[in-house]
Design a protein around this motif. Structure first.
Motif, mmCIF file in Angstrom:
data_model
loop_
_atom_site.group_PDB
_atom_site.id
_atom_site.type_symbol
_atom_site.label_atom_id
_atom_site.label_comp_id
_atom_site.label_asym_id
_atom_site.label_seq_id
_atom_site.Cartn_x
_atom_site.Cartn_y
_atom_site.Cartn_z
ATOM 1 N N GLU A 1 14.850 -35.492 -4.740
ATOM 2 C CA GLU A 1 15.793 -34.383 -3.884
ATOM 3 C C GLU A 1 16.014 -35.128 -2.418
ATOM 4 O O GLU A 1 16.838 -34.937 -1.825
ATOM 5 C CB GLU A 1 15.095 -33.079 -3.703
ATOM 6 N N ASP A 2 14.783 -36.120 -2.063
ATOM 7 C CA ASP A 2 15.135 -36.678 -0.699
ATOM 8 C C ASP A 2 15.885 -38.135 -0.882
ATOM 9 O O ASP A 2 15.606 -39.145 -0.040
ATOM 10 C CB ASP A 2 14.010 -36.875 0.080
ATOM 11 N N TRP A 3 16.562 -38.154 -1.837
ATOM 12 C CA TRP A 3 17.470 -39.604 -2.289
ATOM 13 C C TRP A 3 18.183 -40.143 -1.108
ATOM 14 O O TRP A 3 18.528 -41.194 -1.132
ATOM 15 C CB TRP A 3 18.280 -39.240 -3.363
ATOM 16 N N ARG A 4 18.585 -39.431 -0.095
ATOM 17 C CA ARG A 4 19.177 -39.908 0.963
ATOM 18 C C ARG A 4 18.365 -40.681 1.850
ATOM 19 O O ARG A 4 18.913 -41.661 2.550
ATOM 20 C CB ARG A 4 20.184 -38.945 1.872
ATOM 21 N N GLU A 5 17.070 -40.433 1.941
ATOM 22 C CA GLU A 5 16.152 -41.093 2.845
ATOM 23 C C GLU A 5 16.090 -42.538 2.616
ATOM 24 O O GLU A 5 15.653 -42.992 1.465
ATOM 25 C CB GLU A 5 14.741 -40.658 2.826
ATOM 26 N N GLY A 6 16.323 -43.435 3.700
ATOM 27 C CA GLY A 6 16.370 -44.763 3.414
ATOM 28 C C GLY A 6 17.334 -45.543 2.747
ATOM 29 O O GLY A 6 17.379 -46.737 2.647
ATOM 30 N N LEU A 7 18.265 -44.857 2.411
ATOM 31 C CA LEU A 7 19.464 -45.401 1.445
ATOM 32 C C LEU A 7 20.209 -46.201 2.543
ATOM 33 O O LEU A 7 20.799 -45.477 3.393
ATOM 34 C CB LEU A 7 20.155 -44.171 0.806
ATOM 35 N N GLU A 8 20.721 -47.266 2.141
ATOM 36 C CA GLU A 8 21.726 -48.481 2.959
ATOM 37 C C GLU A 8 22.574 -48.870 2.012
ATOM 38 O O GLU A 8 21.921 -49.528 1.043
ATOM 39 C CB GLU A 8 20.744 -49.265 3.752
ATOM 40 N N PRO A 9 23.739 -49.103 2.431
ATOM 41 C CA PRO A 9 24.690 -49.917 1.631
ATOM 42 C C PRO A 9 24.188 -51.225 1.767
ATOM 43 O O PRO A 9 23.983 -51.707 2.745
ATOM 44 C CB PRO A 9 25.907 -49.496 2.128
ATOM 45 N N LEU A 10 24.591 -52.161 0.916
ATOM 46 C CA LEU A 10 24.660 -53.553 0.836
ATOM 47 C C LEU A 10 25.576 -54.015 1.743
ATOM 48 O O LEU A 10 26.542 -53.269 1.976
ATOM 49 C CB LEU A 10 24.534 -54.095 -0.430
ATOM 50 N N PRO A 11 25.419 -55.011 2.421
ATOM 51 C CA PRO A 11 26.628 -55.702 3.321
ATOM 52 C C PRO A 11 27.998 -55.673 2.531
ATOM 53 O O PRO A 11 28.963 -55.268 3.328
ATOM 54 C CB PRO A 11 26.145 -57.104 3.785
ATOM 55 N N ALA A 12 28.151 -56.208 1.490
ATOM 56 C CA ALA A 12 29.120 -56.132 0.495
ATOM 57 C C ALA A 12 29.963 -54.540 0.486
ATOM 58 O O ALA A 12 31.152 -54.535 0.592
ATOM 59 C CB ALA A 12 29.287 -56.899 -0.657
ATOM 60 N N THR A 13 28.819 -53.951 0.243
ATOM 61 C CA THR A 13 29.398 -52.289 -0.186
ATOM 62 C C THR A 13 30.023 -51.850 1.190
ATOM 63 O O THR A 13 30.741 -51.028 1.185
ATOM 64 C CB THR A 13 28.318 -51.635 -0.565
ATOM 65 N N ALA A 14 29.158 -52.082 2.288
ATOM 66 C CA ALA A 14 29.643 -51.534 3.741
ATOM 67 C C ALA A 14 31.045 -52.173 4.101
ATOM 68 O O ALA A 14 31.757 -51.214 4.236
ATOM 69 C CB ALA A 14 28.566 -51.857 4.874
ATOM 70 N N ALA A 15 31.310 -53.396 3.769
ATOM 71 C CA ALA A 15 32.387 -53.956 4.151
ATOM 72 C C ALA A 15 33.551 -53.289 3.141
ATOM 73 O O ALA A 15 34.738 -53.214 3.827
ATOM 74 C CB ALA A 15 32.369 -55.439 3.720
ATOM 75 N N TYR A 16 33.196 -53.020 1.988
ATOM 76 C CA TYR A 16 34.271 -52.596 1.136
ATOM 77 C C TYR A 16 34.641 -51.361 1.393
ATOM 78 O O TYR A 16 35.795 -50.940 1.349
ATOM 79 C CB TYR A 16 33.969 -52.646 -0.495
ATOM 80 N N ALA A 17 33.589 -50.277 1.918
ATOM 81 C CA ALA A 17 33.768 -49.162 2.293
ATOM 82 C C ALA A 17 34.488 -48.820 3.272
ATOM 83 O O ALA A 17 35.741 -47.971 3.692
ATOM 84 C CB ALA A 17 32.666 -48.253 2.313
ATOM 85 N N ALA A 18 34.446 -49.852 4.500
ATOM 86 C CA ALA A 18 34.921 -49.734 5.654
ATOM 87 C C ALA A 18 36.492 -50.258 5.510
ATOM 88 O O ALA A 18 37.529 -49.585 6.002
ATOM 89 C CB ALA A 18 34.361 -51.012 6.638
ATOM 90 N N ARG A 19 36.624 -51.167 4.436
ATOM 91 C CA ARG A 19 38.090 -51.360 4.119
ATOM 92 C C ARG A 19 38.870 -50.227 3.452
ATOM 93 O O ARG A 19 40.017 -50.100 3.882
ATOM 94 C CB ARG A 19 38.254 -52.872 3.151
ATOM 95 N N VAL A 20 38.417 -49.776 2.717
ATOM 96 C CA VAL A 20 38.877 -48.684 1.988
ATOM 97 C C VAL A 20 39.112 -47.256 2.965
ATOM 98 O O VAL A 20 40.228 -46.881 3.266
ATOM 99 C CB VAL A 20 38.011 -47.714 0.901
ATOM 100 N N THR A 21 38.355 -47.171 4.090
ATOM 101 C CA THR A 21 38.703 -46.140 5.279
ATOM 102 C C THR A 21 39.737 -46.805 6.034
ATOM 103 O O THR A 21 40.505 -45.849 6.691
ATOM 104 C CB THR A 21 37.329 -46.184 5.934
#
Length: 145
Positions: free
Chosen positions: A95-115
């Motif tokens: 239930e606390d799945w969000r705790e400590g969850l971080e995107p990988l650098p490539a994921t963060a870059a991809y999500a930023a590009r989508v945004t």
């Protein structure tokens, strides 16, 4: 437009233009190992976590583009995946799945590009939208008997 001219469907254009990338994804070691059961639940969980970041960016963009003349027709509520991914992650991580969850650098870059595309280039956003939803929801051609 000439009434006898044929119009190539968008799906055909994008499939043809992205054939090389599809082949690369379909034959990647990661996907082969994941689908072959060689990576286990932890790898699947990590993959699902990364998808959540991507779909969150896609769906936030969808809200902003719902009435856009270019992107709007592609925005379909039944395609939205974040809620289902959150349910999966609650099962996989607790239930606390969000705790400590971080995107990988490539994921963060991809999500930023989508945004960025959602803010500045609706057609570019749709390219990402189409690729993710088509590939992830239809399973592409990588899941075979």
């Amino acid at each position: 437009m000439d009434a006898t001219a044929t119009v190539t469907p968008f799906s055909t254009l994008i499939r043809t233009a992205s054939h090389e990338q599809h082949t690369e994804a379909e034959t990647s070691t990661f996907m082969g190992d994941l689908l072959g059961g060689r990576l286990g639940v932890d790898a699947y969980t990590r993959y699902t976590e990364q998808l959540w970041f991507v779909y969150r960016a896609l769906e936030e963009g969808a809200e902003a583009l719902r009435n856009d003349p270019v992107a709007g027709p592609f925005i379909q509520p039944e395609l939205m995946r974040s809620t289902e991914l959150e349910r999966d992650l609650a099962h996989l991580r607790g239930e606390d799945w969000r705790e400590g969850l971080e995107p990988l650098p490539a994921t963060a870059a991809y999500a930023a590009r989508v945004t960025e595309c959602a803010r500045t280039w609706p057609a570019g956003y749709i390219a990402h939208h189409y690729t993710r939803y088509l590939g992830d929801l239809s399973g592409g051609q990588i899941i075979r008997d």
